[in-house]
Design a protein around this motif. Structure first.
Motif, mmCIF file in Angstrom:
data_model
loop_
_atom_site.group_PDB
_atom_site.id
_atom_site.type_symbol
_atom_site.label_atom_id
_atom_site.label_comp_id
_atom_site.label_asym_id
_atom_site.label_seq_id
_atom_site.Cartn_x
_atom_site.Cartn_y
_atom_site.Cartn_z
ATOM 1 N N UNK A 1 83.774 -40.078 29.782
ATOM 2 C CA UNK A 1 83.104 -38.807 29.517
ATOM 3 C C UNK A 1 84.170 -37.740 29.317
ATOM 4 N N UNK A 2 84.193 -37.187 28.115
ATOM 5 C CA UNK A 2 85.183 -36.177 27.751
ATOM 6 C C UNK A 2 84.563 -34.783 27.820
ATOM 7 N N UNK A 3 85.397 -33.818 28.122
ATOM 8 C CA UNK A 3 84.942 -32.430 28.120
ATOM 9 C C UNK A 3 86.120 -31.516 27.848
ATOM 10 N N UNK A 4 85.811 -30.280 27.470
ATOM 11 C CA UNK A 4 86.853 -29.275 27.338
ATOM 12 C C UNK A 4 87.205 -28.854 25.929
ATOM 13 N N UNK A 5 86.633 -29.490 24.939
ATOM 14 C CA UNK A 5 86.931 -29.081 23.575
ATOM 15 C C UNK A 5 86.285 -27.739 23.260
ATOM 16 N N UNK A 6 86.603 -27.218 22.086
ATOM 17 C CA UNK A 6 86.013 -25.954 21.678
ATOM 18 C C UNK A 6 86.795 -25.295 20.576
ATOM 19 N N UNK A 7 86.505 -24.019 20.385
ATOM 20 C CA UNK A 7 87.167 -23.225 19.355
ATOM 21 C C UNK A 7 88.061 -22.203 20.041
ATOM 22 N N UNK A 8 89.289 -22.106 19.570
ATOM 23 C CA UNK A 8 90.249 -21.181 20.170
ATOM 24 C C UNK A 8 91.126 -20.608 19.075
ATOM 25 N N UNK A 9 91.625 -19.425 19.295
ATOM 26 C CA UNK A 9 92.540 -18.829 18.330
ATOM 27 C C UNK A 9 93.933 -19.406 18.493
ATOM 28 N N UNK A 10 94.691 -19.361 17.428
ATOM 29 C CA UNK A 10 96.074 -19.826 17.480
ATOM 30 C C UNK A 10 96.818 -19.113 18.609
ATOM 31 N N UNK A 11 97.592 -19.897 19.337
ATOM 32 C CA UNK A 11 98.311 -19.371 20.486
ATOM 33 C C UNK A 11 97.566 -19.523 21.796
ATOM 34 N N UNK A 12 96.301 -19.885 21.700
ATOM 35 C CA UNK A 12 95.488 -20.040 22.893
ATOM 36 C C UNK A 12 95.668 -21.389 23.566
ATOM 37 N N UNK A 13 94.849 -21.613 24.593
ATOM 38 C CA UNK A 13 94.952 -22.835 25.394
ATOM 39 C C UNK A 13 93.585 -23.466 25.593
ATOM 40 N N UNK A 14 93.600 -24.767 25.759
ATOM 41 C CA UNK A 14 92.411 -25.531 26.140
ATOM 42 C C UNK A 14 92.853 -26.638 27.073
ATOM 43 N N UNK A 15 91.923 -27.084 27.907
ATOM 44 C CA UNK A 15 92.193 -28.217 28.789
ATOM 45 C C UNK A 15 91.105 -29.245 28.592
ATOM 46 N N UNK A 16 91.524 -30.434 28.197
ATOM 47 C CA UNK A 16 90.597 -31.540 28.020
ATOM 48 C C UNK A 16 90.592 -32.411 29.264
ATOM 49 N N UNK A 17 89.415 -32.948 29.569
ATOM 50 C CA UNK A 17 89.286 -33.879 30.690
ATOM 51 C C UNK A 17 88.569 -35.130 30.205
ATOM 52 N N UNK A 18 88.907 -36.246 30.793
ATOM 53 C CA UNK A 18 88.234 -37.509 30.480
ATOM 54 C C UNK A 18 88.103 -38.291 31.779
ATOM 55 N N UNK A 19 86.865 -38.512 32.185
ATOM 56 C CA UNK A 19 86.596 -39.253 33.411
ATOM 57 C C UNK A 19 86.075 -40.641 33.068
ATOM 58 N N UNK A 20 86.707 -41.632 33.635
ATOM 59 C CA UNK A 20 86.293 -43.018 33.425
ATOM 60 C C UNK A 20 85.462 -43.493 34.608
ATOM 61 N N UNK A 21 84.375 -44.168 34.305
ATOM 62 C CA UNK A 21 83.515 -44.677 35.371
ATOM 63 C C UNK A 21 82.937 -46.023 34.956
ATOM 64 N N UNK A 22 82.246 -46.653 35.890
ATOM 65 C CA UNK A 22 81.650 -47.956 35.612
ATOM 66 C C UNK A 22 82.372 -49.051 36.376
ATOM 67 N N UNK A 23 82.398 -50.217 35.782
ATOM 68 C CA UNK A 23 82.932 -51.392 36.473
ATOM 69 C C UNK A 23 84.448 -51.543 36.291
ATOM 70 N N UNK A 24 85.158 -50.433 36.493
ATOM 71 C CA UNK A 24 86.613 -50.464 36.338
ATOM 72 C C UNK A 24 87.258 -51.154 37.528
ATOM 73 N N UNK A 25 88.209 -52.001 37.252
ATOM 74 C CA UNK A 25 88.961 -52.646 38.334
ATOM 75 C C UNK A 25 90.338 -52.003 38.456
ATOM 76 N N UNK A 26 91.093 -52.040 37.378
ATOM 77 C CA UNK A 26 92.424 -51.446 37.383
ATOM 78 C C UNK A 26 92.647 -50.709 36.077
ATOM 79 N N UNK A 27 93.332 -49.574 36.148
ATOM 80 C CA UNK A 27 93.676 -48.806 34.954
ATOM 81 C C UNK A 27 95.172 -48.877 34.723
ATOM 82 N N UNK A 28 95.561 -49.167 33.501
ATOM 83 C CA UNK A 28 96.966 -49.169 33.137
ATOM 84 C C UNK A 28 97.315 -47.822 32.530
ATOM 85 N N UNK A 29 96.884 -47.603 31.334
ATOM 86 C CA UNK A 29 97.237 -46.362 30.638
ATOM 87 C C UNK A 29 96.001 -45.510 30.402
#
Length: 121
Positions: free
Chosen positions: A5-33
């Motif tokens: 599940x991703x969040x944080x996108x949007x519209x911003x002016x040049x020079x601005x900032x945004x922070x994206x997040x991605x949460x992984x869920x479900x039957x995860x055992x191990x995460x590499x990258x």
């Protein structure tokens, strides 16, 4: 099943900032990258930044010094802090997680649906 599940996108002016997040869920055992790719109209998908288990990071030359990737292992979440955004950063940003799961005992790349980032000049 693994969900991203991703969040944080949007519209911003040049020079601005945004922070994206991605949460992984479900039957995860191990995460590499965990990482972010982006695809602009008419262009191929490209790696923006990734963080490997252990903390090693890789990023595209075009974002070095402006974007910072981090992850919260306890929350299976990856973040992309984007500063000094430029119009050429406009793209759909897609989360990628390489993990093993209940249904796949080998490293498998999971993809999010993407979030739009638009930088206006």
């Amino acid at each position: 099943q693994v969900q991203l599940v991703e969040s944080g996108g949007g519209v911003v002016q040049a020079g601005g900032s945004l922070r994206l997040s991605c949460a992984a869920s479900g039957s995860i055992l191990r995460i590499n990258a965990m990482g972010w790719y982006r695809q602009a109209p008419g262009k191929q998908r490209e790696l923006v930044a990734e963080i490997i288990s252990g903390g090693t990071t890789n990023s595209a030359d075009s974002v070095k010094g402006r974007f910072t990737i981090s992850r919260d292992n306890a929350k299976n979440t990856v973040y992309l802090q984007m500063n000094s955004l430029k119009p050429e950063d406009t793209a759909v940003y897609v989360c990628n997680v390489v993990a093993t799961s209940g249904s796949k005992a080998y490293w498998y790349p999971y993809w999010g649906r993407g979030t739009q980032v638009t930088v206006s000049s």
